[in-house]
Design a protein around this motif. Sequence first.
Motif, PDB file in Angstrom:
ATOM      1  N   UNK A   1      -9.652   2.129  -1.816  1.00 25.93           N
ATOM      2  CA  UNK A   1     -10.572   0.453  -2.401  1.00 25.93           C
ATOM      3  C   UNK A   1     -11.400   0.801  -0.237  1.00 25.93           C
ATOM      4  N   UNK A   2     -12.025   0.353  -0.629  1.00 25.60           N
ATOM      5  CA  UNK A   2     -12.930   0.480   0.683  1.00 25.60           C
ATOM      6  C   UNK A   2     -13.158  -0.926   1.756  1.00 25.60           C
ATOM      7  N   UNK A   3     -11.568  -0.546   2.480  1.00 23.59           N
ATOM      8  CA  UNK A   3     -10.709  -2.217   2.863  1.00 23.59           C
ATOM      9  C   UNK A   3     -11.984  -1.798   4.522  1.00 23.59           C
ATOM     10  N   UNK A   4     -11.676  -0.831   4.987  1.00 21.38           N
ATOM     11  CA  UNK A   4     -12.085  -0.683   6.336  1.00 21.38           C
ATOM     12  C   UNK A   4     -13.304  -0.538   6.509  1.00 21.38           C
ATOM     13  N   UNK A   5     -14.225  -0.285   5.231  1.00 23.96           N
ATOM     14  CA  UNK A   5     -16.265  -0.883   5.502  1.00 23.96           C
ATOM     15  C   UNK A   5     -16.193  -1.995   5.008  1.00 23.96           C
ATOM     16  N   UNK A   6     -15.235  -2.844   4.874  1.00 27.16           N
ATOM     17  CA  UNK A   6     -15.209  -4.200   4.636  1.00 27.16           C
ATOM     18  C   UNK A   6     -14.662  -4.876   5.586  1.00 27.16           C
ATOM     19  N   UNK A   7     -14.010  -4.352   6.467  1.00 26.09           N
ATOM     20  CA  UNK A   7     -13.069  -5.173   8.061  1.00 26.09           C
ATOM     21  C   UNK A   7     -14.826  -4.688   8.256  1.00 26.09           C
ATOM     22  N   UNK A   8     -14.802  -3.550   8.926  1.00 28.38           N
ATOM     23  CA  UNK A   8     -16.412  -3.357   9.472  1.00 28.38           C
ATOM     24  C   UNK A   8     -17.684  -4.095   9.438  1.00 28.38           C
TER      25      UNK A   8
ATOM     26  N   UNK B   1      -6.242   3.510   1.281  1.00 27.79           N
ATOM     27  CA  UNK B   1      -7.314   3.158   1.179  1.00 27.79           C
ATOM     28  C   UNK B   1      -8.231   3.832   1.473  1.00 27.79           C
ATOM     29  N   UNK B   2      -9.860   4.216   0.605  1.00 25.51           N
ATOM     30  CA  UNK B   2     -10.389   5.922   1.014  1.00 25.51           C
ATOM     31  C   UNK B   2     -11.141   6.023   2.499  1.00 25.51           C
ATOM     32  N   UNK B   3     -11.359   5.262   3.079  1.00 26.41           N
ATOM     33  CA  UNK B   3     -12.216   5.105   4.265  1.00 26.41           C
ATOM     34  C   UNK B   3     -11.545   5.036   5.716  1.00 26.41           C
ATOM     35  N   UNK B   4     -10.190   5.321   5.277  1.00 25.43           N
ATOM     36  CA  UNK B   4      -8.658   4.941   6.073  1.00 25.43           C
ATOM     37  C   UNK B   4      -9.413   6.025   7.211  1.00 25.43           C
ATOM     38  N   UNK B   5     -10.084   7.085   7.547  1.00 17.32           N
ATOM     39  CA  UNK B   5     -10.219   7.501   9.043  1.00 17.32           C
ATOM     40  C   UNK B   5     -11.382   7.230   9.820  1.00 17.32           C
ATOM     41  N   UNK B   6     -11.432   5.636   9.758  1.00 16.00           N
ATOM     42  CA  UNK B   6     -13.067   4.668  10.109  1.00 16.00           C
ATOM     43  C   UNK B   6     -11.880   3.984  10.661  1.00 16.00           C
ATOM     44  N   UNK B   7     -10.700   3.883  10.550  1.00 11.10           N
ATOM     45  CA  UNK B   7      -9.754   2.411  11.396  1.00 11.10           C
ATOM     46  C   UNK B   7      -9.956   2.279  12.224  1.00 11.10           C
ATOM     47  N   UNK B   8     -10.064   3.161  13.700  1.00  6.86           N
ATOM     48  CA  UNK B   8     -10.355   3.397  15.212  1.00  6.86           C
ATOM     49  C   UNK B   8     -11.783   2.638  15.415  1.00  6.86           C
ATOM     50  N   UNK B   9     -12.438   1.879  14.850  1.00  9.41           N
ATOM     51  CA  UNK B   9     -13.896   1.702  14.748  1.00  9.41           C
ATOM     52  C   UNK B   9     -13.220   0.160  14.397  1.00  9.41           C
ATOM     53  N   UNK B  10     -12.535  -0.113  14.419  1.00 10.01           N
ATOM     54  CA  UNK B  10     -12.047  -1.891  14.131  1.00 10.01           C
ATOM     55  C   UNK B  10     -11.836  -2.340  15.168  1.00 10.01           C
ATOM     56  N   UNK B  11     -12.308  -4.062  15.757  1.00  5.25           N
ATOM     57  CA  UNK B  11     -12.406  -4.190  17.385  1.00  5.25           C
ATOM     58  C   UNK B  11     -11.810  -5.321  17.707  1.00  5.25           C
TER      59      UNK B  11
ATOM     60  N   UNK C   1      -1.307   3.563   4.372  1.00  5.86           N
ATOM     61  CA  UNK C   1      -2.399   3.451   5.179  1.00  5.86           C
ATOM     62  C   UNK C   1      -2.543   2.307   5.990  1.00  5.86           C
ATOM     63  N   UNK C   2      -1.926   1.127   5.016  1.00  5.52           N
ATOM     64  CA  UNK C   2      -1.652  -0.239   6.081  1.00  5.52           C
ATOM     65  C   UNK C   2      -1.250  -0.244   6.563  1.00  5.52           C
ATOM     66  N   UNK C   3       0.265   0.260   6.764  1.00  2.00           N
ATOM     67  CA  UNK C   3       0.549   0.755   8.571  1.00  2.00           C
ATOM     68  C   UNK C   3      -0.235   1.816  10.159  1.00  2.00           C
ATOM     69  N   UNK C   4      -1.119   2.618   9.005  1.00  2.00           N
ATOM     70  CA  UNK C   4      -1.722   2.955   9.966  1.00  2.00           C
ATOM     71  C   UNK C   4      -2.137   1.742  10.792  1.00  2.00           C
ATOM     72  N   UNK C   5      -3.182   0.684   9.962  1.00  2.00           N
ATOM     73  CA  UNK C   5      -4.419   0.092  10.050  1.00  2.00           C
ATOM     74  C   UNK C   5      -3.511  -0.721  10.791  1.00  2.00           C
TER      75      UNK C   5
END
Length: 743
Positions: A395-402, A426-436, A455-459
């Motif tokens: 799923x695109x969880x991180x994209x939705x958060x961003x 999470x398909x876009x887990x590589x983007x987690x470090x953009x979350x503010x 993935x959710x532990x990483x986020x």
Amino acid sequence: MVKLVELKAYFCSTFRLLKSNFSCNLHYSNKNMKSSLLFLLLISVGFTIKSQENFDFKLFEKAKKYGAYLEKNLPIYEVEKINPKDKKGLVYIPNNLRSSKYNYTDTWTDLKDTVKAYRVDVIFSKYPLRKGQYKMVHPLLSNRIKNILLFDPSLNEKEVEWRIILQTNCENDEQADSLFHGARIYFSKPKKEKIKNDATICCQDSVTKRKVIENQFSPAAILNNMNKINTIQPIPDSLKKVLSGKSLDEKEEIYSSYYEEKWRSIPDKNFEEKSNQEKKKTLEKITKFTNKFVPNSKIVSSVMNRHPEWDNALVVVDWTGSMYGHGGQILHWHTLNFKKSGITKFTLFNDGDRKIVKNIGETGGVYHQKANNVEKINALYNLVMSKGGGGDSPENDVEAILKAEMNTDTSQYDMIILLADNNSCVRDISLYDRIQKPVKVILCGYSPLIGIDPDYLIIAAKTGGGVYTIDEDIENLKLQVKGETITEKPIIPLKIKNNRCGFMKYRKAVSKYDDVVFTDIKETKRKKKLIKKINLSNDSIYKFPRELKRMKVLKDLDLSHNKLKSIKGINKNTLLFNLDISNNNILSISKDILELKYLRNLDFSYNKLMTFGAYIQELRSLRKLDISNNEISSMIAFKPMRNLEVLNISNNKIEKLPTEFYLMKKLKKINLSGNEISSINEIVYKMRKVELLDLSNNNLRDIPKNLSKLNKLKLLNLSGNPLPQKVIDDLRKKMPNTRIQFI
């Protein structure tokens, strides 16, 4: 004799391929040879009669040999380029350039029981060419065909034609990567049979239909959910007439248009402003809606009730098929606890509106609604459901958060509450470090036997948030280099499940390079897809480095103090967050920058720009912009950048600020010093969030009275302007809490 030997050699090679134990010896006598050939022919005929399939699964065990055989025996066609748009009678199932694993196979498996496949194309790029020749990778061909048959064995039937397609429009890695790779399935719909009171045929037909409806991601399932909604909120008769006789896909489109129009038409009225009777009716309506999608547990309400301290929060909801019950639960809880809810905005995502090709950060299907209008949130739930229900595990969880953060002023939220599906990675887990801000992950579908998706532990760990189950709060997470997870509550059994996406090695590598800043382009040769930060400043660069185009998860890029005249080519770094292009020789900003949809901080200072740049104004996620020390004199056709918070446009040649400039209501820090501005518009009072305003060294002779309405203004610099002392004295009286500099 020669013909017999050739015939025998042919059969020998064929039966070796079929893993026959037949022993081939070319030194037989004619008599023995004839009897041997007769035996071979009998076996061959028997095999042909027995086999009703295109491929023998046992042969896939030797992928290289079988791949070579398949290349020789399957028809091969060359085309310039495949355009992967689903047309009537076609389904595309993608994979990657060098991968045999397929994504989004549900696009076919949802459909296959109602149609008949007659052809399968296995699509490659004719690349690389070595000495002008292309050499097929035989194991890749064999494994791609095998994996197609794994998700639908019926495609192995003899009546299904198989072909190899080679795309020729590729001369380098970048072009090859951009092409579609995967499978294309051709199908036809069976003719409708006339049924005359035949109970058996009727029942068989209903079973097929039931299978389609039971798949929660298919168009039929979406329409089934629409029917559930219609029992609570009936659709008008005029819409029923439009829907009559339409196909499933057409009905889905009609429903989407209807619910979008309905959502937009609801007045923006705060739920709190409604009468008690209106509130009661709205609650009843939402209760009926959520009861249609009852979850197996009450995890969402349990966690929310357990944390009354959660306040000023954005809620991001995975609103796909398996999550309908949980997503409805948060809406119901919010309505019941409206005064103390603490939720400021809802963001719903359905993983791409049934999109087939889903790129990281660009999947889409993300929608937002302020939390104060409960009816409008309910309407948004209907709209997002009508547009798609997911359909694949990632799923695109991180994209939705961003995108939720992009859509919200940073001062309007302190945390993000994510309703996550533990059964989907999470398909876009590589983007987690953009979350503010910290992410509180409410983990739906968790079981101690299954474990937690990493993935959710990483986020949670990387954002300073937590993971929450129906019984436990797992906070203060720390991720070790090896990828193991520990907490400050060791009594909690933290079983980590195997990640379905199969990217754990890749994700560990990404995590490893999170804080590494590369300074030499040569060091990046084998790490292009993992690099997040690179500093190439003071490197005498004349042209945008082509090596950067392959860095798909690049977050921070510093190209300052070089000799660049253009940034053409930067459009490939779509996930950039911070870009420093200062101290170069750039005359204008190319439209390539429009692709940087996640860019938050941009430094274009000390260049040779003549205008503000229309393309910069389209960057909706931009929060900080430094365009100082250029040669900007014109701000014609200026568009307000509504999410911008910090702007430095000092030391240019601006004489007048356009009216639209004052509509940037989120600006907190503005530096306009060192220009030729002679007046400030009366509507400056609309910029109510400004805390610092530097107007020094301009040509101001007066200040509008409305400036004193900027209650949050902490520092006002008016030095170097030909202002009368009386104007300054009056301002100091009206603005006692503002430090005013005037030298």
